[in-house]
Design an enzyme around this catalytic site. Structure first.
Site, PDB file in Angstrom:
ATOM      1  N   CYS A 127      12.883  10.647   7.474  1.00  0.00           N
ATOM      2  CA  CYS A 127      12.810  10.438   8.991  1.00  0.00           C
ATOM      3  C   CYS A 127      13.771  10.300   9.819  1.00  0.00           C
ATOM      4  O   CYS A 127      13.637  10.805  10.796  1.00  0.00           O
ATOM      5  CB  CYS A 127      12.217   8.756   8.919  1.00  0.00           C
ATOM      6  SG  CYS A 127      13.352   7.731   8.086  1.00  0.00           S
ATOM      7  N   LYS A 148       0.971  -1.142   0.072  1.00  0.00           N
ATOM      8  CA  LYS A 148       0.036   0.098  -0.013  1.00  0.00           C
ATOM      9  C   LYS A 148       0.987   1.146   0.052  1.00  0.00           C
ATOM     10  O   LYS A 148       1.445   1.574   1.059  1.00  0.00           O
ATOM     11  CB  LYS A 148      -0.847   0.006   1.315  1.00  0.00           C
ATOM     12  CG  LYS A 148      -1.267   1.410   1.876  1.00  0.00           C
ATOM     13  CD  LYS A 148      -2.295   1.935   0.879  1.00  0.00           C
ATOM     14  CE  LYS A 148      -2.807   3.282   1.688  1.00  0.00           C
ATOM     15  NZ  LYS A 148      -1.966   4.340   1.305  1.00  0.00           N
ATOM     16  N   GLU A 198       8.413   1.733  11.919  1.00  0.00           N
ATOM     17  CA  GLU A 198       9.461   2.611  11.747  1.00  0.00           C
ATOM     18  C   GLU A 198       8.765   4.147  11.792  1.00  0.00           C
ATOM     19  O   GLU A 198       8.121   4.472  10.648  1.00  0.00           O
ATOM     20  CB  GLU A 198      10.300   2.526  10.456  1.00  0.00           C
ATOM     21  CG  GLU A 198      11.635   3.160  10.840  1.00  0.00           C
ATOM     22  CD  GLU A 198      11.593   4.706  10.228  1.00  0.00           C
ATOM     23  OE1 GLU A 198      11.173   5.489  10.915  1.00  0.00           O
ATOM     24  OE2 GLU A 198      12.164   4.821   8.956  1.00  0.00           O
ATOM     25  N   GLU A 241       7.643  16.074  15.625  1.00  0.00           N
ATOM     26  CA  GLU A 241       8.324  15.995  14.284  1.00  0.00           C
ATOM     27  C   GLU A 241       7.628  16.958  13.312  1.00  0.00           C
ATOM     28  O   GLU A 241       6.268  16.836  13.139  1.00  0.00           O
ATOM     29  CB  GLU A 241       8.230  14.655  13.640  1.00  0.00           C
ATOM     30  CG  GLU A 241       8.803  14.309  12.736  1.00  0.00           C
ATOM     31  CD  GLU A 241       8.766  12.799  11.947  1.00  0.00           C
ATOM     32  OE1 GLU A 241       7.919  12.412  12.063  1.00  0.00           O
ATOM     33  OE2 GLU A 241      10.012  12.378  11.620  1.00  0.00           O
TER      34      GLU A 241
HETATM   35  P1  ADP Z   1       2.616  10.661   6.935  1.00  0.00           P
HETATM   36  O1  ADP Z   1       1.948  11.655   7.988  1.00  0.00           O
HETATM   37  O2  ADP Z   1       4.099  10.874   6.861  1.00  0.00           O
HETATM   38  O3  ADP Z   1       1.844  10.899   5.635  1.00  0.00           O
HETATM   39  P2  ADP Z   1       1.074   8.477   7.413  1.00  0.00           P
HETATM   40  O4  ADP Z   1       1.352   7.573   8.668  1.00  0.00           O
HETATM   41  O5  ADP Z   1      -0.247   9.228   7.429  1.00  0.00           O
HETATM   42  O6  ADP Z   1       2.451   9.489   7.477  1.00  0.00           O
HETATM   43  O7  ADP Z   1       1.070   7.608   6.196  1.00  0.00           O
HETATM   44  C1  ADP Z   1       2.006   6.679   5.812  1.00  0.00           C
HETATM   45  C2  ADP Z   1       1.358   5.494   5.245  1.00  0.00           C
HETATM   46  O8  ADP Z   1       0.387   5.065   6.139  1.00  0.00           O
HETATM   47  C3  ADP Z   1       0.671   5.962   3.853  1.00  0.00           C
HETATM   48  O9  ADP Z   1       0.858   5.134   2.984  1.00  0.00           O
HETATM   49  C4  ADP Z   1      -0.941   6.217   4.349  1.00  0.00           C
HETATM   50  O10 ADP Z   1      -1.671   6.061   3.309  1.00  0.00           O
HETATM   51  C5  ADP Z   1      -1.043   5.012   5.449  1.00  0.00           C
HETATM   52  N1  ADP Z   1      -2.019   5.167   6.304  1.00  0.00           N
HETATM   53  C6  ADP Z   1      -2.476   6.486   6.783  1.00  0.00           C
HETATM   54  N2  ADP Z   1      -3.499   6.241   7.735  1.00  0.00           N
HETATM   55  C7  ADP Z   1      -3.828   4.954   7.779  1.00  0.00           C
HETATM   56  C8  ADP Z   1      -4.372   4.182   8.743  1.00  0.00           C
HETATM   57  N3  ADP Z   1      -5.321   4.696   9.338  1.00  0.00           N
HETATM   58  N4  ADP Z   1      -4.259   2.596   8.444  1.00  0.00           N
HETATM   59  C9  ADP Z   1      -3.484   2.165   7.626  1.00  0.00           C
HETATM   60  N5  ADP Z   1      -2.615   3.027   6.833  1.00  0.00           N
HETATM   61  C10 ADP Z   1      -2.742   4.319   7.147  1.00  0.00           C
END
Ligand code: ADP
Length: 488
Positions: free
Chosen positions: A293, A182, A258, A392
């Site tokens: 990161c 994903k 991570e 962050e």
């Molecule tokens: P950032 O703030 O750096 O965008 P996220 O944690 O939101 O970090 O995103 C990292 C990945 O996690 C992306 O692929 C995002 O689509 C996915 N993601 C965000 N929210 C969820 C969730 N509730 N469940 C699973 N994956 C998620």
């Protein structure tokens, strides 16, 4: 380059069981951070689409088409993938840059170059992983087999999609697992092309599936799937917490996280070369607009050199050209999305309100392009408990704090919830070793900031996560151990 940068990008599909499919819901627009214009669309996979992908991965794993393929044959496929990534490195990189805004020269190495290297590293490693014969009593044979875990759900972020994607995909596939990947909704394109490359290089159908879409829908469905045995993730702490909940609510799948950091870069007055320290520290935070990161986002400077060092740093930061990431003279490209840019500016506003000094930058720039750009920003007079020192930003914003002694430096360095990376600049060998010992982080750089390669693990302590990417240590988590206890 001109041709690549303006090449039309076809609407993207999901990869399910070797076939490119549409999702049930409406596609999402992909905006390029370079100019804010629509680049293409990606599919938005709902729970049913994700279930199909996970089911395909499960079937592929269970029937052994990859999991029981001879290691030498798997190795060939992974090397072929690495060859193809290298052969199309420029095109793959430009596609990724148009999607996520990272500066091209760096992305060429850090994205395509590094992804190819990672596929090679695990291709080479996979037939060197032996099982064990345990030292049991002589009338018993205790065999310890290594087996792939099963279906791996890999959820990756937008800052270095190919590099981080490869950190998960290559070892997972090398070990014989099936994967449902994903990508982040603002950086899916290069990973979709990588998936296509994997198919073209002979990866059997169903072994790698790709579902795109919003995290809260597509990512959640993947993380809740009963077909997924293990989740590997890079992203925010908030999402990491949710993944642990999803695992608890579903099948107790193992979860490796991570989660970023607020990494301290500590400059002692006895650093061998302050100018070099300033130059490297500037890149340590401003590289990829701070969307890294391990970014050295907190600068701790010994009081006696504080003003001199901040000046040197501001001079170095001032030399960095921010602009179109596909212009080869640019040092720093675009911020990934408008929302991310607004978040960065919000941090700067809050810093002002908390009484911090904006010593450099702090503003949006190049608005006329329609893209998302921000000045390298240095914030001084920051107390360790201020928001800008604790949370962050994931943007080009450096928080500077002065310290008085070694103990003070360690105390401040360790005063956040994070523990991913750190840097220490000193000419004193004992002090360097003491800092490596005392600073709680997954990696401590000494007299440099940010170097790494596939031979060493990367992972965090505290709320920066668990487990590691890269190296043979990371490889281990993609295997299960099975004991055969045989009476002779
Ligand atoms: P950032 O703030 O750096 O965008 P996220 O944690 O939101 O970090 O995103 C990292 C990945 O996690 C992306 O692929 C995002 O689509 C996915 N993601 C965000 N929210 C969820 C969730 N509730 N469940 C699973 N994956 C998620």
């Amino acid at each position: 380059m001109d041709e690549l940068r303006s090449a039309p990008v076809a609407p993207q599909k999901l990869l399910v069981d070797g076939t490119w499919e549409s999702a049930s819901g409406a596609p999402l627009d992909v905006l390029s951070p370079i100019d804010g214009r629509k680049l293409t669309t990606i599919e938005s996979a709902g729970p049913d689409d994700v279930a199909r992908a996970c089911g395909a991965a499960r079937r592929a794993f269970d029937d052994g088409r990859w999991s029981r393929m001879a290691p030498a044959a798997r190795k060939k496929v992974l090397h072929a993938i690495a060859d193809r990534i290298e052969a199309e490195a420029a095109a793959l990189t430009v596609l990724g840059v148009r999607d996520n805004g990272t500066e091209f020269n760096m992305a060429l190495k850090a994205e395509a170059g590094s992804a190819a290297g990672t596929f090679r590293y695990y291709a080479e490693a996979l037939d060197k992983m032996y099982g064990e014969i345990a030292p049991t009593a002589p009338d018993v044979l205790g065999l310890v087999h290594r087996e792939p875990v099963g279906v791996v759900g890999a959820i990756v972020p937008w800052n270095f999609p190919l590099m981080i994607g490869a950190w998960k995909l290559a070892p997972a596939l090398a070990a014989g697992n099936s994967v449902v990947l994903k990508p982040a909704e603002t950086a899916s394109l290069s990973l979709l092309r990588l998936a296509e490359i994997c198919m073209e290089c002979g990866l059997p159908d169903g072994v790698l599936n790709v579902v795109t879409g919003p995290g809260a829908m597509t990512g959640e469905a993947l993380a809740l799937s009963m077909d997924v045995d293990m989740l590997v993730f890079t992203g925010s702490g908030a999402t990491g917490r949710r993944l642990l909940e999803y695992a608890a609510r579903s099948n107790l799948k193992r979860v490796y996280l991570e989660l970023g950091g607020k990494s301290p870069n500590v400059i002692f007055a006895d650093a061998p070369d302050l100018e070099k320290a300033a130059k490297v520290s500037a890149m340590g935070i401003f590289r990829n607009s701070g969307q890294v990161c391990v970014a050295g986002s907190r600068l701790l400077v010994e009081q006696s050199i504080h003003d001199e060092f901040v000046q040197l740093l501001a001079k170095e930061a001032g030399k960095l050209r921010v602009g179109d990431p596909l212009n080869l003279d640019t040092h720093i490209g675009a911020i990934n999305s408008e929302a991310q840019l607004m978040g960065n500016l919000g941090f700067v506003d809050d810093a002002r309100k908390q009484g911090n000094t904006i010593a450099l930058g702090g503003n949006r720039m190049l608005d006329d392009t329609g893209g998302y750009y921000m000045e390298p920003t240095i914030v001084t007079d920051v107390a360790p408990d201020h928001r800008i020192a604790q949370e962050e930003v994931f943007g080009p914003v450096l928080a500077v704090t002065a310290f008085d002694s070694d103990d003070d430096a360690v105390r401040i360095a360790n005063s956040t919830d994070y523990g991913l990376a750190a840097g220490v600049w000193t000419g004193n060998l004992s002090r360097a070793h003491r800092m490596v010992r005392d600073i709680r982080a997954g990696v401590v750089h000494v007299n440099t900031y940010g170097g790494s390669d596939n031979t060493v693990p990367l992972g965090g302590v505290k709320q920066s996560g668990n487990g590691h990417d890269k190296s043979l240590h990371a490889f281990d988590k993609y295997f299960d151990l099975k004991t055969a206890w045989m009476q002779l």
